[in-house]
Design a protein around this motif. Sequence first.
Motif, PDB file in Angstrom:
ATOM      1  N   UNK A  26       0.823  -1.211   0.000  1.00  0.00           N
ATOM      2  CA  UNK A  26       0.000   0.000   0.000  1.00  0.00           C
ATOM      3  C   UNK A  26       0.857   1.260   0.000  1.00  0.00           C
ATOM      4  N   UNK A  27       1.959   1.241   0.721  1.00  0.00           N
ATOM      5  CA  UNK A  27       2.803   2.427   0.832  1.00  0.00           C
ATOM      6  C   UNK A  27       3.787   2.579  -0.330  1.00  0.00           C
ATOM      7  N   UNK A  28       3.889   1.586  -1.177  1.00  0.00           N
ATOM      8  CA  UNK A  28       4.863   1.616  -2.269  1.00  0.00           C
ATOM      9  C   UNK A  28       4.472   2.565  -3.400  1.00  0.00           C
ATOM     10  N   UNK A  29       3.208   2.881  -3.512  1.00  0.00           N
ATOM     11  CA  UNK A  29       2.736   3.703  -4.621  1.00  0.00           C
ATOM     12  C   UNK A  29       2.757   5.193  -4.271  1.00  0.00           C
ATOM     13  N   UNK A  30       3.316   6.045  -5.137  1.00  0.00           N
ATOM     14  CA  UNK A  30       3.383   7.485  -4.849  1.00  0.00           C
ATOM     15  C   UNK A  30       2.009   8.143  -4.665  1.00  0.00           C
ATOM     16  N   UNK A  31       1.004   7.688  -5.391  1.00  0.00           N
ATOM     17  CA  UNK A  31      -0.347   8.259  -5.237  1.00  0.00           C
ATOM     18  C   UNK A  31      -0.872   7.949  -3.836  1.00  0.00           C
ATOM     19  N   UNK A  32      -0.694   6.712  -3.384  1.00  0.00           N
ATOM     20  CA  UNK A  32      -1.148   6.347  -2.042  1.00  0.00           C
ATOM     21  C   UNK A  32      -0.335   7.075  -0.977  1.00  0.00           C
ATOM     22  N   UNK A  33       0.943   7.291  -1.239  1.00  0.00           N
ATOM     23  CA  UNK A  33       1.764   8.088  -0.318  1.00  0.00           C
ATOM     24  C   UNK A  33       1.198   9.504  -0.215  1.00  0.00           C
ATOM     25  N   UNK A  34       0.809  10.065  -1.356  1.00  0.00           N
ATOM     26  CA  UNK A  34       0.224  11.411  -1.358  1.00  0.00           C
ATOM     27  C   UNK A  34      -1.083  11.444  -0.572  1.00  0.00           C
ATOM     28  N   UNK A  44     -10.452  14.239   8.233  1.00  0.00           N
ATOM     29  CA  UNK A  44     -11.181  13.332   7.346  1.00  0.00           C
ATOM     30  C   UNK A  44     -11.455  14.048   6.034  1.00  0.00           C
ATOM     31  N   UNK A  45     -11.484  13.266   4.961  1.00  0.00           N
ATOM     32  CA  UNK A  45     -11.757  13.795   3.625  1.00  0.00           C
ATOM     33  C   UNK A  45     -12.611  12.801   2.852  1.00  0.00           C
ATOM     34  N   UNK A  46     -13.467  13.314   1.963  1.00  0.00           N
ATOM     35  CA  UNK A  46     -14.183  12.426   1.060  1.00  0.00           C
ATOM     36  C   UNK A  46     -13.421  12.365  -0.266  1.00  0.00           C
ATOM     37  N   UNK A  47     -13.875  11.523  -1.178  1.00  0.00           N
ATOM     38  CA  UNK A  47     -13.167  11.341  -2.445  1.00  0.00           C
ATOM     39  C   UNK A  47     -13.063  12.666  -3.203  1.00  0.00           C
ATOM     40  N   UNK A  48     -14.146  13.446  -3.212  1.00  0.00           N
ATOM     41  CA  UNK A  48     -14.133  14.728  -3.906  1.00  0.00           C
ATOM     42  C   UNK A  48     -13.069  15.665  -3.362  1.00  0.00           C
ATOM     43  N   UNK A  59     -12.369   7.273 -10.082  1.00  0.00           N
ATOM     44  CA  UNK A  59     -12.262   5.812  -9.934  1.00  0.00           C
ATOM     45  C   UNK A  59     -10.847   5.398  -9.528  1.00  0.00           C
ATOM     46  N   UNK A  60      -9.839   6.109 -10.021  1.00  0.00           N
ATOM     47  CA  UNK A  60      -8.455   5.788  -9.638  1.00  0.00           C
ATOM     48  C   UNK A  60      -8.228   6.079  -8.155  1.00  0.00           C
ATOM     49  N   UNK A  61      -8.728   7.225  -7.703  1.00  0.00           N
ATOM     50  CA  UNK A  61      -8.589   7.568  -6.282  1.00  0.00           C
ATOM     51  C   UNK A  61      -9.324   6.538  -5.423  1.00  0.00           C
ATOM     52  N   UNK A  62     -10.524   6.148  -5.850  1.00  0.00           N
ATOM     53  CA  UNK A  62     -11.289   5.136  -5.107  1.00  0.00           C
ATOM     54  C   UNK A  62     -10.524   3.823  -5.037  1.00  0.00           C
ATOM     55  N   UNK A  63      -9.869   3.453  -6.125  1.00  0.00           N
ATOM     56  CA  UNK A  63      -9.072   2.222  -6.147  1.00  0.00           C
ATOM     57  C   UNK A  63      -7.922   2.313  -5.140  1.00  0.00           C
ATOM     58  N   UNK A  64      -7.229   3.442  -5.116  1.00  0.00           N
ATOM     59  CA  UNK A  64      -6.115   3.617  -4.179  1.00  0.00           C
ATOM     60  C   UNK A  64      -6.613   3.611  -2.729  1.00  0.00           C
ATOM     61  N   UNK A  65      -7.757   4.220  -2.490  1.00  0.00           N
ATOM     62  CA  UNK A  65      -8.338   4.206  -1.143  1.00  0.00           C
ATOM     63  C   UNK A  65      -8.717   2.789  -0.729  1.00  0.00           C
ATOM     64  N   UNK A  66      -9.189   1.995  -1.667  1.00  0.00           N
ATOM     65  CA  UNK A  66      -9.534   0.598  -1.372  1.00  0.00           C
ATOM     66  C   UNK A  66      -8.288  -0.163  -0.908  1.00  0.00           C
ATOM     67  N   UNK A  67      -7.178   0.038  -1.588  1.00  0.00           N
ATOM     68  CA  UNK A  67      -5.929  -0.637  -1.212  1.00  0.00           C
ATOM     69  C   UNK A  67      -5.464  -0.174   0.165  1.00  0.00           C
ATOM     70  N   UNK A  68      -5.583   1.119   0.428  1.00  0.00           N
ATOM     71  CA  UNK A  68      -5.211   1.635   1.751  1.00  0.00           C
ATOM     72  C   UNK A  68      -6.120   1.092   2.846  1.00  0.00           C
ATOM     73  N   UNK A  69      -7.399   0.931   2.536  1.00  0.00           N
ATOM     74  CA  UNK A  69      -8.336   0.338   3.514  1.00  0.00           C
ATOM     75  C   UNK A  69      -7.983  -1.126   3.763  1.00  0.00           C
ATOM     76  N   UNK A  70      -7.684  -1.868   2.697  1.00  0.00           N
ATOM     77  CA  UNK A  70      -7.337  -3.287   2.845  1.00  0.00           C
ATOM     78  C   UNK A  70      -6.076  -3.470   3.685  1.00  0.00           C
TER      79      UNK A  70
END
Length: 113
Positions: A26-34, A44-48, A59-70
């Motif tokens: 999860x931490x390996x990706x720069x987008x997830x790091x951001x 707290x923040x919503x997707x928007x 959809x890309x942000x939602x995908x990254x959030x899913x990985x961070x949640x997992x």
Amino acid sequence: MKPSHTTQLELKVHQQLRDCSEIFLALADPIRQDIIMLLTKHEKLNVGQILEHSSMSRSAISHHLKILRQANLVNANKKGTEIFYSLHIEDAVPLLKAFLNTTEKIMACKTPK
């Protein structure tokens, strides 16, 4: 230190590495790091709101959030029709510290005195 003790430590660190693998992934990706860094600045923040700080698609942000949640690094809480994300690293920190501690012990065993 005895070789058998080193082997026990190596087995332990191997298991700890497996326990931390989702966190590392999860931490390996720069987008997830951001996203993690953004959530350190906001309760707290919503997707928007996350989208306002990114050039990625919703959809890309939602995908990254899913990985961070997992990986149990963020919480998702629904409020009305919105889902708000917050940083949740309390479970990850002890796992990572244990992994580093065991790794340091192995290095100490293998370093000539």
